[in-house]
Write an enzyme that holds these catalytic residues in place. Structure first.
Site, short mmCIF file in Angstrom:
data_model
loop_
_atom_site.label_atom_id
_atom_site.label_comp_id
_atom_site.label_asym_id
_atom_site.label_seq_id
_atom_site.Cartn_x
_atom_site.Cartn_y
_atom_site.Cartn_z
N ASP A 53 0.85 -1.19 0.00
CA ASP A 53 0.00 0.00 0.00
C ASP A 53 0.88 1.24 0.00
O ASP A 53 1.68 1.45 0.92
CB ASP A 53 -0.90 0.00 1.24
CG ASP A 53 -1.82 1.20 1.29
OD1 ASP A 53 -2.97 1.08 0.82
OD2 ASP A 53 -1.40 2.26 1.80
N TYR A 58 3.24 10.01 -0.33
CA TYR A 58 4.27 9.46 0.53
C TYR A 58 5.68 9.72 0.00
O TYR A 58 6.66 9.53 0.73
CB TYR A 58 4.09 7.95 0.71
CG TYR A 58 2.79 7.50 1.31
CD1 TYR A 58 1.94 8.39 1.99
CD2 TYR A 58 2.38 6.18 1.22
CE1 TYR A 58 0.75 7.97 2.54
CE2 TYR A 58 1.19 5.74 1.77
CZ TYR A 58 0.37 6.64 2.42
OH TYR A 58 -0.82 6.22 2.97
N LYS A 86 -2.71 5.95 -4.31
CA LYS A 86 -3.76 6.91 -3.98
C LYS A 86 -3.56 8.24 -4.70
O LYS A 86 -2.42 8.71 -4.86
CB LYS A 86 -3.79 7.16 -2.46
CG LYS A 86 -3.90 5.89 -1.63
CD LYS A 86 -3.85 6.16 -0.15
CE LYS A 86 -3.64 4.88 0.63
NZ LYS A 86 -2.26 4.38 0.55
N HIS A 119 -7.48 9.80 -1.95
CA HIS A 119 -6.86 9.81 -0.64
C HIS A 119 -7.68 10.55 0.42
O HIS A 119 -7.61 10.23 1.60
CB HIS A 119 -5.48 10.46 -0.77
CG HIS A 119 -4.47 9.97 0.21
ND1 HIS A 119 -3.13 9.83 -0.09
CD2 HIS A 119 -4.58 9.55 1.49
CE1 HIS A 119 -2.48 9.37 0.97
NE2 HIS A 119 -3.34 9.20 1.94
#
Length: 322
Positions: A53, A58, A86, A119
């Site tokens: 994931d 990120y 996402k 997200h």
């Protein structure tokens, strides 16, 4: 009877109940080095994880992609992996959805994603700054505002194009999830939300089950590395510890087992090989009905992730029910 290890999506795909979570919540140094997550993904695949994931925000998808390129074709086949990414808040404009997905695919070195999530339901100003803030620390919102249903329609086109196998949402409350279920041409397959024994989300879980939506829990251990910061420490709860001792398991394993027994997918974050392995050892024991209820009764509605910098937006989700 064998313990299930996957959840069935409405698409017919099987989503592993355990995944490796990546992102800045695991260690504060990833902003300067993504080497730990590269090593973590390789370690996870080596001990049997088949679900990774990640997300554009990120800033680690290139590192994840490096690891995947090393493992696909040798340790594992692409068809046996389940990769989630996402769409970030600054990409909600319909014109930005396809380029954002293509960027993630390029960075990950993949031809398709198994799951692509929105997200967060609030659109932030378009651009390359992930957390655009004004002088008061408030999120700079997209002007004119983009409603999440307009973003969703653009995500549906990604399925049509074969770039993603399934789409879903993240951090959506019950009413927001129901809006997508009602108005979307393609129904959401997943809603990824924060959930742990102190944030049970029982209402959302029931609504999701009634509508064939799988729930994924992020922060399933309550971010133990930040315990002093937020004070949410289910791993230190005496009742969790007692149940763990009975089963000769760790409190973390009990918290993860409680989720998967509820049919909830978990994506615990770790960069430590021993912890990555430990988190995977949750399918060889079972909690009793009484133990499941004991853990569920620990609920405090204690939320860690709040996106408070945009809590005045009408689509900020945390004023609604979960």
């Amino acid at each position: 009877m064998a313990t299930p290890t996957t959840a069935a999506l409405r698409t017919g795909a099987q989503m592993p109940l355990l995944g490796l979570g990546t992102g800045p919540g695991s260690v504060g140094t990833w902003q300067t080095s993504t080497e730990p997550i590269y090593e973590a993904v390789k370690a996870a695949i080596d001990v049997g994880y088949r679900h990774i994931d990640t997300a554009e925000s990120y800033a680690d998808e290139k590192a994840v992609g490096r690891a995947l390129r090393e493992k696909i074709g040798s340790a594992v086949q692409r068809k046996d992996l389940f990769i989630t990414s996402k769409l970030w808040n600054t990409r909600h404009h319909p014109d930005d959805v396809l380029p954002a997905c293509q960027r993630s695919l390029t960075d990950l070195g993949l031809d398709y994603l198994d799951l692509y999530l929105m997200h967060f339901p609030v659109a932030w100003v378009r651009g390359e700054v992930y957390y655009p803030k004004d002088e008061n620390g408030r999120a700079i919102l997209c002007t004119p505002d983009v409603h999440f249903m307009d973003t969703w329609k653009a995500m549906e086109s990604l399925v049509d194009a074969g770039l993603v196998k399934a789409i879903g949402v993240s951090n959506f409350n019950i009413s927001q999830m129901e809006e997508v279920l009602t108005n979307g041409r393609i129904k959401p397959a997943v809603n990824q939300v924060e959930s742990h024994p102190y944030l049970v989300c029982s209402r959302l879980l029931k609504c999701a089950a009634d509508n064939e939506v799988v729930i994924t829990a992020f922060c399933p251990l309550g971010r133990p590395g930040e315990a002093n910061k937020h004070g949410i420490t289910p791993l230190q709860d005496p009742k969790v510890i007692s149940i763990a001792e009975k089963h000769k398991k760790t409190p973390a394993q009990v918290c993860l087992r409680w989720q998967v027994q509820r049919g909830v997918v978990v994506v615990p974050r770790s960069i430590t090989p021993a912890r990555i392995l430990e988190n995977s050892q949750i399918f060889d024991f079972e909690l009793s009905t009484e133990e499941m209820e004991t853990i569920s009764r620990l609920n405090k509605d204690a939320r860690i992730t709040k996106f408070g910098m945009c809590d005045d937006h009408p689509q900020w989700p945390f004023s609604g029910d979960f």
